[in-house]
Every structure is written in C-alpha cells, then in structure tokens.
Write a protein that holds these residues in place. Sequence first.
Motif, PDB file in Angstrom:
ATOM      1  N   ARG A   1       0.790  -1.250   0.106  1.00  0.00           N
ATOM      2  CA  ARG A   1      -0.154   0.073   0.021  1.00  0.00           C
ATOM      3  C   ARG A   1       0.958   1.307   0.103  1.00  0.00           C
ATOM      4  O   ARG A   1       0.463   2.264  -0.249  1.00  0.00           O
ATOM      5  CB  ARG A   1      -0.967   0.023   0.984  1.00  0.00           C
ATOM      6  N   PHE A   2       2.241   1.096   0.323  1.00  0.00           N
ATOM      7  CA  PHE A   2       3.210   2.413   0.175  1.00  0.00           C
ATOM      8  C   PHE A   2       3.740   2.196  -1.217  1.00  0.00           C
ATOM      9  O   PHE A   2       4.694   3.277  -1.379  1.00  0.00           O
ATOM     10  CB  PHE A   2       4.158   2.075   1.271  1.00  0.00           C
ATOM     11  N   LEU A   3       2.987   1.636  -2.026  1.00  0.00           N
ATOM     12  CA  LEU A   3       3.936   1.511  -3.561  1.00  0.00           C
ATOM     13  C   LEU A   3       5.223   1.019  -3.665  1.00  0.00           C
ATOM     14  O   LEU A   3       5.876   1.698  -4.467  1.00  0.00           O
ATOM     15  CB  LEU A   3       3.733   2.858  -4.480  1.00  0.00           C
ATOM     16  N   VAL A   4       5.499   0.228  -2.658  1.00  0.00           N
ATOM     17  CA  VAL A   4       7.083  -0.307  -2.683  1.00  0.00           C
ATOM     18  C   VAL A   4       6.776  -1.870  -2.837  1.00  0.00           C
ATOM     19  O   VAL A   4       5.829  -2.580  -2.364  1.00  0.00           O
ATOM     20  CB  VAL A   4       7.400  -0.163  -1.180  1.00  0.00           C
ATOM     21  N   TRP A   5       7.819  -2.192  -3.770  1.00  0.00           N
ATOM     22  CA  TRP A   5       7.554  -3.814  -4.009  1.00  0.00           C
ATOM     23  C   TRP A   5       8.292  -4.595  -2.979  1.00  0.00           C
ATOM     24  O   TRP A   5       9.445  -4.352  -2.595  1.00  0.00           O
ATOM     25  CB  TRP A   5       8.336  -4.056  -5.331  1.00  0.00           C
ATOM     26  N   LYS A   6       7.550  -5.824  -2.281  1.00  0.00           N
ATOM     27  CA  LYS A   6       8.036  -6.463  -1.410  1.00  0.00           C
ATOM     28  C   LYS A   6       8.293  -7.997  -2.178  1.00  0.00           C
ATOM     29  O   LYS A   6       7.392  -8.465  -2.483  1.00  0.00           O
ATOM     30  CB  LYS A   6       7.030  -6.579  -0.277  1.00  0.00           C
ATOM     31  N   ARG A   7       9.448  -8.404  -1.911  1.00  0.00           N
ATOM     32  CA  ARG A   7       9.840  -9.541  -2.381  1.00  0.00           C
ATOM     33  C   ARG A   7       9.377 -10.837  -1.333  1.00  0.00           C
ATOM     34  O   ARG A   7       9.627 -10.750  -0.314  1.00  0.00           O
ATOM     35  CB  ARG A   7      11.346  -9.673  -2.654  1.00  0.00           C
ATOM     36  N   HIS A   8       8.627 -11.820  -1.978  1.00  0.00           N
ATOM     37  CA  HIS A   8       8.362 -13.213  -1.314  1.00  0.00           C
ATOM     38  C   HIS A   8       9.022 -14.128  -2.250  1.00  0.00           C
ATOM     39  O   HIS A   8       8.958 -14.058  -3.283  1.00  0.00           O
ATOM     40  CB  HIS A   8       6.739 -13.273  -1.235  1.00  0.00           C
ATOM     41  N   SER A   9       9.458 -15.439  -1.506  1.00  0.00           N
ATOM     42  CA  SER A   9       9.731 -16.653  -2.377  1.00  0.00           C
ATOM     43  C   SER A   9       8.382 -17.546  -2.363  1.00  0.00           C
ATOM     44  O   SER A   9       7.569 -17.133  -1.487  1.00  0.00           O
ATOM     45  CB  SER A   9      10.853 -17.278  -1.455  1.00  0.00           C
TER      46      SER A   9
END
Length: 188
Positions: free
Chosen positions: A103-111
């Motif tokens: 929601r902060f327009l940041v890409w979060k990485r998940h495996s």
Amino acid sequence: MVFTMIIGAVFFALSALLGLLVLCGALFKNIGATHFGIVGTLFFLLFPCFCFGMQVTLYLTAPHVWGLAWFFIVLNVYFLVLQYIHLVGSAVFTGSSIYRLTRFLVWKRHSYDDVIGYVMKKSSGVIWRRFGSRKVVTFDVEIYFTGDQYASFSTKDRSNRKVEYITKMLEDHHCRRNGRIKGKRGSL
C-alpha cells in the motif's frame, strides 16, 4: 500560475507512472494486475494526459484563468486515487520470487515458500444501467503469504493466459491450492 503548473506536473507524472504500470499489467502474463480489457487500460493511461494537456493549454493560452486549471488537477488527483486502489496488491511473478506491490507503492519480495496458498474463484454481481440490469462475472485470484499478507487481482475469465501462467508457476513450486490466512483477512 507557475505554482499551479508545477503541482499539476507532479500529479501528472505520478498518474502517468501508475498508468504505465497498469499497461504493463495488461500486456505481460507474469504481472498479476486487475485487467478487464484494453479500453480500461487505455483510459488509465490517456486520461492523465488529457488533464495535463488541458492544464498546459490554459497556461499557454489563457493564464488569467489559472483557477480553472485546479479543476483538472483535482480531477487528476481523483484519478490517481482510483489507480492506486486498482494497483495495490498486484504482483509480479518471476522464476524464483513473487514481488507484491504494498500500500506504500513499494515492491516487497516473497519466495514461493512464503505462499500459504492461493484461491481462484468466480464472483458475480448485478449492475444497473439506464436500459436495465446486467450480470457481471469476474474471476478473482488471491495469493496468501506468511505474515498475514496477500496479493490479489481480477480478470474477465479463467481462460485468460495470465491466470493460466500464474497457476502453472504456483503449481510448479508446489504451492497449496485453497490455503488461506487463518483468523484474519490479511493486509496488503
């Protein structure tokens, strides 16, 4: 009027970037973004250009009515909010990772090991128009991650190549189907 033009240019730049992200989500099969057709995608891309074009036209031809430019700035901000709501929770699927837009327009990485499960379901509703009611059917994809987070997007139907590709990616990494976050709804 110069201050108004600068504010309008900032909101146009933000809206144009989000419009390009919507376009990428429509064109590429590994980007899970809500997509219902080419008309909506072009509207998300071209409407900010129209608003900014009107601001520039007012600035160049009639600078004494600079207050009218604020109408187009407010319209662009309203559209920016719509784009934001449309894109939050989108995801990009690569061979080894999933990148979720927060929601902060940041890409979060998940495996793929972080995936608790995914749900694919058909939903429908009735919309009322001038000439009567119409049933609308969408296909929703929700992917749940550890840490009470999820990504979601919608398409017109299950036979969409994007849904097929993402399903294959999740199945290849042995992600569980119909797994959900227990106890709460989750956060974007």
